[in-house]
Design an enzyme around this catalytic site. Structure first.
Site, PDB file in Angstrom:
ATOM      1  N   LYS A  22     -42.011  36.481 -26.406  1.00 29.00           N
ATOM      2  CA  LYS A  22     -40.573  36.201 -26.312  1.00 29.00           C
ATOM      3  C   LYS A  22     -40.275  34.772 -26.752  1.00 29.00           C
ATOM      4  O   LYS A  22     -39.351  34.516 -27.534  1.00 29.00           O
ATOM      5  CB  LYS A  22     -40.088  36.405 -24.877  1.00 29.00           C
ATOM      6  CG  LYS A  22     -38.636  35.999 -24.636  1.00 29.00           C
ATOM      7  CD  LYS A  22     -38.230  36.161 -23.185  1.00 29.00           C
ATOM      8  CE  LYS A  22     -38.567  34.943 -22.363  1.00 29.00           C
ATOM      9  NZ  LYS A  22     -37.583  33.835 -22.556  1.00 29.00           N
ATOM     10  N   ASN A  23     -41.061  33.834 -26.255  1.00 25.42           N
ATOM     11  CA  ASN A  23     -40.783  32.429 -26.521  1.00 25.42           C
ATOM     12  C   ASN A  23     -41.025  32.047 -27.974  1.00 25.42           C
ATOM     13  O   ASN A  23     -40.483  31.049 -28.451  1.00 25.42           O
ATOM     14  CB  ASN A  23     -41.626  31.543 -25.603  1.00 25.42           C
ATOM     15  CG  ASN A  23     -41.166  31.608 -24.161  1.00 25.42           C
ATOM     16  OD1 ASN A  23     -40.031  31.974 -23.874  1.00 25.42           O
ATOM     17  ND2 ASN A  23     -42.040  31.261 -23.232  1.00 25.42           N
ATOM     18  N   ARG A  92     -31.008  31.455 -22.741  1.00 20.74           N
ATOM     19  CA  ARG A  92     -31.177  30.029 -22.969  1.00 20.74           C
ATOM     20  C   ARG A  92     -31.413  29.729 -24.448  1.00 20.74           C
ATOM     21  O   ARG A  92     -31.017  28.667 -24.943  1.00 20.74           O
ATOM     22  CB  ARG A  92     -32.368  29.524 -22.136  1.00 20.74           C
ATOM     23  CG  ARG A  92     -32.639  28.041 -22.277  1.00 20.74           C
ATOM     24  CD  ARG A  92     -31.499  27.213 -21.761  1.00 20.74           C
ATOM     25  NE  ARG A  92     -31.750  25.783 -21.882  1.00 20.74           N
ATOM     26  CZ  ARG A  92     -30.867  24.839 -21.544  1.00 20.74           C
ATOM     27  NH1 ARG A  92     -29.680  25.194 -21.083  1.00 20.74           N
ATOM     28  NH2 ARG A  92     -31.165  23.564 -21.677  1.00 20.74           N
ATOM     29  N   CYS A 116     -32.157  31.416 -17.321  1.00 21.40           N
ATOM     30  CA  CYS A 116     -32.408  31.407 -15.882  1.00 21.40           C
ATOM     31  C   CYS A 116     -31.917  30.109 -15.265  1.00 21.40           C
ATOM     32  O   CYS A 116     -32.252  29.019 -15.725  1.00 21.40           O
ATOM     33  CB  CYS A 116     -33.904  31.579 -15.608  1.00 21.40           C
ATOM     34  SG  CYS A 116     -34.540  33.187 -16.130  1.00 21.40           S
ATOM     35  N   ARG A 121     -30.550  22.277 -16.456  1.00 23.34           N
ATOM     36  CA  ARG A 121     -31.241  22.272 -17.756  1.00 23.34           C
ATOM     37  C   ARG A 121     -30.310  21.653 -18.808  1.00 23.34           C
ATOM     38  O   ARG A 121     -29.618  22.344 -19.551  1.00 23.34           O
ATOM     39  CB  ARG A 121     -31.658  23.694 -18.144  1.00 23.34           C
ATOM     40  CG  ARG A 121     -32.507  24.366 -17.084  1.00 23.34           C
ATOM     41  CD  ARG A 121     -32.772  25.826 -17.369  1.00 23.34           C
ATOM     42  NE  ARG A 121     -33.825  26.014 -18.353  1.00 23.34           N
ATOM     43  CZ  ARG A 121     -34.223  27.218 -18.779  1.00 23.34           C
ATOM     44  NH1 ARG A 121     -33.627  28.309 -18.315  1.00 23.34           N
ATOM     45  NH2 ARG A 121     -35.186  27.329 -19.664  1.00 23.34           N
ATOM     46  N   PRO A 122     -30.283  20.342 -18.901  1.00 22.95           N
ATOM     47  CA  PRO A 122     -29.347  19.661 -19.810  1.00 22.95           C
ATOM     48  C   PRO A 122     -29.733  19.841 -21.273  1.00 22.95           C
ATOM     49  O   PRO A 122     -30.864  20.207 -21.598  1.00 22.95           O
ATOM     50  CB  PRO A 122     -29.477  18.189 -19.390  1.00 22.95           C
ATOM     51  CG  PRO A 122     -30.856  18.077 -18.823  1.00 22.95           C
ATOM     52  CD  PRO A 122     -31.114  19.398 -18.136  1.00 22.95           C
ATOM     53  N   ILE A 123     -28.774  19.566 -22.171  1.00 25.14           N
ATOM     54  CA  ILE A 123     -29.031  19.669 -23.604  1.00 25.14           C
ATOM     55  C   ILE A 123     -28.853  18.310 -24.279  1.00 25.14           C
ATOM     56  O   ILE A 123     -28.616  18.248 -25.488  1.00 25.14           O
ATOM     57  CB  ILE A 123     -28.120  20.725 -24.270  1.00 25.14           C
ATOM     58  CG1 ILE A 123     -26.643  20.365 -24.105  1.00 25.14           C
ATOM     59  CG2 ILE A 123     -28.415  22.112 -23.725  1.00 25.14           C
ATOM     60  CD1 ILE A 123     -25.731  21.185 -24.992  1.00 25.14           C
ATOM     61  N   ASP A 124     -28.980  17.231 -23.528  1.00 25.89           N
ATOM     62  CA  ASP A 124     -28.760  15.907 -24.107  1.00 25.89           C
ATOM     63  C   ASP A 124     -29.730  15.605 -25.243  1.00 25.89           C
ATOM     64  O   ASP A 124     -29.354  14.977 -26.246  1.00 25.89           O
ATOM     65  CB  ASP A 124     -28.844  14.829 -23.024  1.00 25.89           C
ATOM     66  CG  ASP A 124     -30.159  14.857 -22.251  1.00 25.89           C
ATOM     67  OD1 ASP A 124     -30.650  15.963 -21.977  1.00 25.89           O
ATOM     68  OD2 ASP A 124     -30.682  13.783 -21.929  1.00 25.89           O
ATOM     69  N   ASP A 298     -43.934  28.622 -17.096  1.00 28.97           N
ATOM     70  CA  ASP A 298     -43.472  30.007 -16.971  1.00 28.97           C
ATOM     71  C   ASP A 298     -44.453  30.883 -16.200  1.00 28.97           C
ATOM     72  O   ASP A 298     -44.092  31.986 -15.762  1.00 28.97           O
ATOM     73  CB  ASP A 298     -43.216  30.613 -18.353  1.00 28.97           C
ATOM     74  CG  ASP A 298     -41.843  30.261 -18.897  1.00 28.97           C
ATOM     75  OD1 ASP A 298     -41.057  29.629 -18.170  1.00 28.97           O
ATOM     76  OD2 ASP A 298     -41.543  30.621 -20.051  1.00 28.97           O
ATOM     77  N   ARG A 388     -35.437  41.244 -19.389  1.00 29.09           N
ATOM     78  CA  ARG A 388     -35.145  40.265 -20.449  1.00 29.09           C
ATOM     79  C   ARG A 388     -36.421  39.774 -21.122  1.00 29.09           C
ATOM     80  O   ARG A 388     -36.387  39.331 -22.272  1.00 29.09           O
ATOM     81  CB  ARG A 388     -34.425  39.044 -19.866  1.00 29.09           C
ATOM     82  CG  ARG A 388     -32.951  39.234 -19.541  1.00 29.09           C
ATOM     83  CD  ARG A 388     -32.365  37.930 -18.995  1.00 29.09           C
ATOM     84  NE  ARG A 388     -32.879  36.801 -19.762  1.00 29.09           N
ATOM     85  CZ  ARG A 388     -33.230  35.631 -19.218  1.00 29.09           C
ATOM     86  NH1 ARG A 388     -33.152  35.449 -17.921  1.00 29.09           N
ATOM     87  NH2 ARG A 388     -33.667  34.649 -19.985  1.00 29.09           N
TER      88      ARG A 388
END
Length: 408
Positions: A22-23, A92, A116, A121-124, A298, A388
């Site tokens: 998946k990843n 995500r 999840c 979980r920032p996106i900076d 994970d 998922r």
């Protein structure tokens, strides 16, 4: 909403095949938006997350066809639009649309990206990487008059930000240098895909150098899913059975296999096959989840029920320090624990049947493992959360002796 109904207490025996990662699949599928012509990606698992990714690509005008585990993506008719907020909020990996849309259209939107919600979980770092290559932020809109090579120095190794940086750099004019990058195997899979489409990429221990190009017709073969493989090996431990997992990426699993050995197991490896039998003399074990090649975060929730079923142990997570909310669900199965900053102590516990709601993808799989071990019937609501990330989980587990049903 779907639910799992599981009657546990059965030793699982036989062979389980691992689907594509998946990843690894998700970054490549969404990066295909930045590639002109038709990209062919094999080994794509049919799971909730990949189906949402393909839906997003169709929304952006790509033609997507699937035959078995092979997906063909033609982007000749792709055109920018603000993607469905509902679809973006489901996974995500929708964050990869930042890089892919900027690379293809010169425009992207900052939306409420999903996945999840086990912690903040920032996106900076994603935005930092885009700015370093010439993008600018205007409210919730990001735009560029053309991505140009630049220097990106991540303060911490972020998988998602590294993936977005690679997608943008592969289409940017000139050379980009990415330092402090994440080294997870799926980052390397993305690099292989971008190189197949025409990008020039080289990497050392300290940096990745990317010379951008007009990308076209990429190809990829998705490797086996190490998280799925680790989960099924855990099912052997939890049920006292004997399982062989095929298609397992052994090199990627080395830290996890070391953990199993520390528990008292004796994994037997041959090619892409890993076999595991009953642990006769379990030991108290500590583990620390950290960036690759260390123990993967994970698989951190997957370790907790194993520790509880055996001799106990301690878990620390340096990637997502607060990723322990799933322990509240495991408590219903009789699993005793004590959370502390960035970790938890897991006590030896008698695992009992329970009715719970899946807290997140990997925490939900930890509940499935607990239910397989418990003698009696358990019900796990929000099974879609687990579906998922695990292809054909009901069929695979039933084939090795589990009494498990997915019920609407």
């Amino acid at each position: 909403m779907k639910k799992f109904v599981i009657r546990g207490g059965r030793a699982l025996r036989g062979e389980v095949s691992v689907s594509g990662s998946k990843n690894a699949a998700l970054p490549i599928l969404l990066a295909a938006l930045s590639v002109f012509g038709t990209s062919v990606i094999s080994g794509v698992p049919k799971i909730g997350d990949t189906e949402v990714a393909l839906e997003l690509l169709r929304d952006l005008g790509a033609t997507v066809t699937r035959q078995g585990d092979t997906v063909r993506i033609n982007t000749d008719s792709a055109a920018f639009c603000v993607p469905s907020c509902e679809a973006v909020a489901k996974i995500r990996a929708s964050t990869y649309l930042i890089g892919a849309s900027l690379a293809r259209f010169g425009e992207a939107h900052i939306l409420k990206f999903g996945g999840c919600g086990f912690c903040e979980r920032p996106i900076d770092l994603h935005i930092y990487a885009a700015k370093a290559l010439g993008a600018r932020v205007e409210g919730e809109r990001m735009c560029t008059d053309g991505l140009r090579g630049g220097e990106i120095n991540f303060r911490v190794p972020s998988v998602g930000a590294t993936i977005n940086a690679l997608i943008m750099a592969a289409s940017a004019v000139g050379e980009s240098v990415i330092r402090g990058y994440a080294r997870e195997p799926h980052v390397l899979s993305l690099i292989d895909f971008l190189v197949s489409a025409g990008a020039k990429i080289s990497l050392t221990e300290h940096e990745i150098r990317v010379t951008g190009s007009h990308l076209s017709s990429g190809v990829a073969q998705i490797r086996g899913d190490m998280i799925e493989a680790g989960s099924y090996l855990a099912a052997a431990v939890m049920t006292g059975g004997e399982l062989t997992v095929t298609g397992a990426p052994r090199g990627e699993l080395s830290a996890y296999l070391d953990f199993l050995a520390a528990l008292g197991a004796a994994p037997a490896c041959r090619g892409d096959r890993v076999s595991l039998g009953r642990i006769k003399s379990p030991r108290y074990t500590t583990l620390t989840a950290a960036p690759y090649p260390a123990y993967p975060t994970d698989l951190q929730p997957i370790a907790a029920p194993m520790l509880a079923a055996l001799a106990g142990g301690k878990i620390t997570d340096t990637v997502w320090e607060s990723r322990f909310g799933y322990l509240d669900a495991l408590e219903s199965f009789g699993i005793r624990s004590h959370k502390f900053h960035s970790g938890a102590e897991i006590y030896p516990s008698k695992i009992i049947p329970a009715t719970v709601t899946s807290p997140d993808l990997r925490g939900g799989m930890a509940c499935v493992l607990s239910a397989l071990a418990a003698d009696g019937e358990s019900v796990i609501y929000a099974a879609d959360t687990v579906l998922r990330g695990y292809e054909s989980i009901e069929e695979k587990l039933r084939a090795v002796g589990a009494d498990i049903r997915v019920v609407d």
